[in-house]
Scaffold this active site. Structure first.
Site, short mmCIF file in Angstrom:
data_model
loop_
_atom_site.label_atom_id
_atom_site.label_comp_id
_atom_site.label_asym_id
_atom_site.label_seq_id
_atom_site.Cartn_x
_atom_site.Cartn_y
_atom_site.Cartn_z
CB SER A 194 -0.87 0.01 1.26
OG SER A 194 -1.49 1.26 1.46
CE1 TYR A 207 -3.60 -1.67 5.65
CE2 TYR A 207 -2.91 0.62 5.56
CZ TYR A 207 -3.24 -0.56 4.93
OH TYR A 207 -3.20 -0.63 3.55
#
Length: 271
Positions: A131, A144
């Site tokens: 990501s 995360y």
């Protein structure tokens, strides 16, 4: 015909990637916990496998099935993952550990299971879906972002380690994509920290996420994954999707404090 195993294939990027690889001529095994959500893939001729990346037995069985039926795995797309947000002091350690189980250790275990077959074949490609969150950071996203930073570092080490055996390791860095990810992140964030000391940050970040819901379609990332899979000499990283490149550029050129101010300014203006 080359064989691909794609995790997290019941929706979003994983589903789109399974379809794109199938259309590109791969024999595709689409893996996810929810078989019923992959009925559409099965109707296309894609082979579906129940796999939970937090259950070792299911990962072992899935890889063994692919090898038994085809004798090879040429491409592993580690896409399974999720984002659980909330103030760091509020998120139970059990949730942090689970996020690492899904986003990091499941990915790592599949690499361990697949690499011996690729090494014996003298070739293979591992595509790890990270990501832009593996390069940047946000408030309320400590767990995360920790997992995605881990995926980035693990992938870099693996790239060097596996190079002598003809195995490439590639990182994909999606920006804002229209998937279930954002809704899950906001739901967890509000449940965990929506009423406490971090309420204002939760409201601001939720509003920011709502603005980024106009992100790119999952097919944008799927096309990049196919490109990375087929390139003779793939790049080590591919950034794609809404805001991915400008955000990563800003992170690269701005000092930490300047990036902090930029992100917080954008987030609070969204609120």
């Amino acid at each position: 015909m080359k064989v691909a195993l794609v995790t997290g294939a019941s929706s979003g990027i994983g589903e789109a990637t399974a379809v794109a690889l199938h259309e590109a001529g791969y024999t595709v095994y689409a893996a996810a916990r929810r078989l019923q959500r992959m009925e559409g893939l099965a109707k296309r001729g894609i082979r579906v496998v129940r796999m939970d990346v937090t259950e070792d037995d299911s990962m072992v069985a899935g890889v063994e099935q692919v090898i038994a039926e085809t004798g090879r795995i040429d491409l592993l797309v580690n896409n399974a993952g999720y984002g659980s947000y909330g103030a760091f002091e509020d998120v139970p350690l059990a949730e942090g550990k689970y996020q690492f189980e899904v986003n990091v250790f499941g990915l790592a275990r599949l690499v361990q299971l697949v690499v011996p077959h690729m090494r014996n074949a003298g070739s293979g490609r591992i595509v790890n879906v990270s990501s832009i969150g593996g390069r940047i950071y946000e408030p309320l996203g400590g767990w995360y972002h920790s997992t995605k930073f881990a995926v980035e570092g693990l992938s870099d080490s693996l790239r060097l380690e596996l190079k002598p055996f003809g195995i490439d390791v590639v990182v994909i860095q999606p920006g804002a994509i229209k998937t279930e990810w954002g809704g899950i992140a906001v739901e967890n964030m509000k449940k965990t920290s929506g009423q406490g000391a971090y309420r204002d940050q939760v409201e601001a970040l939720s509003a920011f996420f709502a603005q980024t819901e106009r992100g790119s379609e999952p097919e944008v990332i799927a096309d990049v994954i196919v490109k990375a899979a087929q390139a003779r000499r793939p790049r080590t990283r591919y950034a794609a999707g809404f805001l991915a490149r400008p955000v990563l550029f800003a992170r690269r050129v701005l000092p930490d404090r300047a990036f902090d101010a930029l992100f917080l300014g954008i987030m609070h203006r969204a609120a």
